[in-house]
Write a protein that holds these residues in place. Structure first.
Motif, PDB file in Angstrom:
ATOM      1  N   LEU A 255       0.855  -1.179   0.000  1.00  0.00           N
ATOM      2  CA  LEU A 255       0.000   0.000   0.000  1.00  0.00           C
ATOM      3  C   LEU A 255       0.892   1.230   0.000  1.00  0.00           C
ATOM      4  O   LEU A 255       1.750   1.386   0.870  1.00  0.00           O
ATOM      5  CB  LEU A 255      -0.900   0.005   1.231  1.00  0.00           C
ATOM      6  CG  LEU A 255      -1.809  -1.220   1.406  1.00  0.00           C
ATOM      7  CD1 LEU A 255      -2.535  -1.134   2.735  1.00  0.00           C
ATOM      8  CD2 LEU A 255      -2.788  -1.325   0.265  1.00  0.00           C
ATOM      9  N   VAL A 256       0.717   2.094  -0.973  1.00  0.00           N
ATOM     10  CA  VAL A 256       1.536   3.302  -1.114  1.00  0.00           C
ATOM     11  C   VAL A 256       0.698   4.508  -0.727  1.00  0.00           C
ATOM     12  O   VAL A 256      -0.285   4.837  -1.384  1.00  0.00           O
ATOM     13  CB  VAL A 256       2.063   3.450  -2.557  1.00  0.00           C
ATOM     14  CG1 VAL A 256       2.955   4.686  -2.667  1.00  0.00           C
ATOM     15  CG2 VAL A 256       2.826   2.201  -2.984  1.00  0.00           C
ATOM     16  N   LEU A 257       1.080   5.183   0.363  1.00  0.00           N
ATOM     17  CA  LEU A 257       0.362   6.349   0.865  1.00  0.00           C
ATOM     18  C   LEU A 257       1.100   7.600   0.398  1.00  0.00           C
ATOM     19  O   LEU A 257       2.107   8.002   0.972  1.00  0.00           O
ATOM     20  CB  LEU A 257       0.285   6.303   2.390  1.00  0.00           C
ATOM     21  CG  LEU A 257      -0.156   4.947   2.981  1.00  0.00           C
ATOM     22  CD1 LEU A 257      -0.071   4.967   4.490  1.00  0.00           C
ATOM     23  CD2 LEU A 257      -1.553   4.603   2.529  1.00  0.00           C
ATOM     24  N   ASN A 258       0.589   8.212  -0.669  1.00  0.00           N
ATOM     25  CA  ASN A 258       1.311   9.314  -1.292  1.00  0.00           C
ATOM     26  C   ASN A 258       1.124  10.645  -0.586  1.00  0.00           C
ATOM     27  O   ASN A 258       1.961  11.535  -0.717  1.00  0.00           O
ATOM     28  CB  ASN A 258       0.877   9.457  -2.757  1.00  0.00           C
ATOM     29  CG  ASN A 258       1.356   8.307  -3.615  1.00  0.00           C
ATOM     30  OD1 ASN A 258       2.513   7.929  -3.549  1.00  0.00           O
ATOM     31  ND2 ASN A 258       0.457   7.725  -4.405  1.00  0.00           N
ATOM     32  N   ASN A 259       0.034  10.834   0.142  1.00  0.00           N
ATOM     33  CA  ASN A 259      -0.284  12.147   0.687  1.00  0.00           C
ATOM     34  C   ASN A 259      -0.197  12.241   2.208  1.00  0.00           C
ATOM     35  O   ASN A 259      -0.593  13.243   2.782  1.00  0.00           O
ATOM     36  CB  ASN A 259      -1.704  12.550   0.244  1.00  0.00           C
ATOM     37  CG  ASN A 259      -1.828  12.600  -1.257  1.00  0.00           C
ATOM     38  OD1 ASN A 259      -0.901  13.006  -1.936  1.00  0.00           O
ATOM     39  ND2 ASN A 259      -2.969  12.173  -1.774  1.00  0.00           N
TER      40      ASN A 259
END
Length: 332
Positions: free
Chosen positions: A318-322
């Motif tokens: 899971l990539v949390l960009n913000n």
């Protein structure tokens, strides 16, 4: 970011009620991105007279034996003392008793103390001394950051902590309520920007920094698999510090990315993201984390609660960009 053949979405919520955009990378892509990095006591002292006699006997010298008186067994037993000068003499057993010390041996001190020193890269080198707390769990606190550690067999602990305040206070807290505090000034902290992520347990969180357009796996990609060290600031590069003892029970863990913003040699963006791998330890659960961002001398915090997909998605990321803000760097 590398191209992917499959993109999935999941639901995450922030305690501060802001939206978090993220994607989940799975299958061959995740493997391609991450496959290159793995992660009696002491014996009694022999009286000198006995030693001398033993040495003389071994050399072939006969000791003269004289004035021996034999007695029947009595309640007051006697011992034989051999000396080269006097031959064999009978002496009361009490003569061999170690004399009682007039001054008692003081007990070892159990005082807990800590000392801190500011070092390169706005780091804090902290030394803990807790002689009566060997191999003991201890929680380290510093300006919002918390992580677990353990003392050595002598009760000592050495740890380097990224400073999050110019007047830094580091607290060590033991489970029984005892602890120690260390303070130090970190005057060069204003030259650095810092971003931290912290969590509890084996939740799979990771901090990723991609400097000036670097892609995953390239030189400018800084993460737990390529942390660099504090010497990177000499080349105007960032480094990652991982804090916490992962082997502790339900450990508090943290990762802190540091960049020497005031020493920048080029203009550009540092892309920061927080990622979480789907594992058997977190799949199907809600996991929590907190971010801390030190920019311009101010610390901003943000809480995250994330719903992890079911276990059939194990191995995906899971990539949390913000969750954390990218850094904008200008040459100086």
């Amino acid at each position: 970011m590398l191209k992917t053949r499959e993109m999935l979405t999941a639901a995450g919520t922030l305690a501060c009620a802001v939206g978090i955009g993220f994607i989940m990378q799975s299958g061959d892509t995740a493997k391609q991105r991450y496959s290159d990095v793995a992660t009696a006591n002491a014996p009694a002292e022999i009286p000198p007279s006995i030693v001398d006699a033993h040495i003389a006997s071994a050399a072939g010298t006969l000791l003269e034996v004289q004035d021996i008186t034999l007695t029947s067994a009595q309640t007051d037993t006697s011992d034989v003392i051999v000396t080269p000068e006097t031959g064999v003499q009978l002496s009361s057993a009490s003569a061999l008793v170690t004399p009682k010390l007039d001054t008692p041996v003081p007990a070892a001190s159990c005082e807990i103390s800590a000392a801190a020193t500011a070092s390169k890269g706005a780091m804090i080198d902290v030394e803990l001394a807790a002689p009566c707390m060997p191999n003991e769990h201890v929680t380290v606190h510093h300006n919002g950051i918390m992580f677990s550690q353990s003392t050595a067999l002598d009760g000592s602990l050495s740890v380097s902590v990224p400073a999050m305040a110019k007047e830094a206070v580091v607290i060590f807290a033991f489970p029984n309520g005892e602890g120690a505090v260390a303070q130090v000034s970190v005057p060069d902290l204003g030259q650095y920007d810092r971003t931290a992520i912290q969590w509890k347990g084996d939740t799979g969180f990771e901090m990723h920094a991609r400097e000036f357009g670097a892609d995953y796996g390239q030189e400018g990609h800084v993460w737990a698999g390529a942390t660099r060290d504090v010497a990177a600031v000499d080349s105007a590069q960032g480094f990652l510090t991982r804090l916490g003892n992962k082997s502790a029970l339900a450990p508090l863990m943290a990762e802190v990315y540091t960049f020497p913003t005031a020493m920048g040699t080029q203009d550009g963006i540092i892309d920061l993201s927080v990622e979480a791998e789907v594992t058997l330890m977190n799949c199907g659960l809600e996991i929590e984390a907190q971010s801390l961002e030190l920019q311009g001398g101010q610390v901003k915090t943000q809480d995250l609660t994330l719903a992890v997909p079911e276990c059939d998605a194990k191995g995906s990321f899971l990539v949390l960009n913000n969750l954390v803000q990218d850094l904008t760097v200008a040459s100086n």
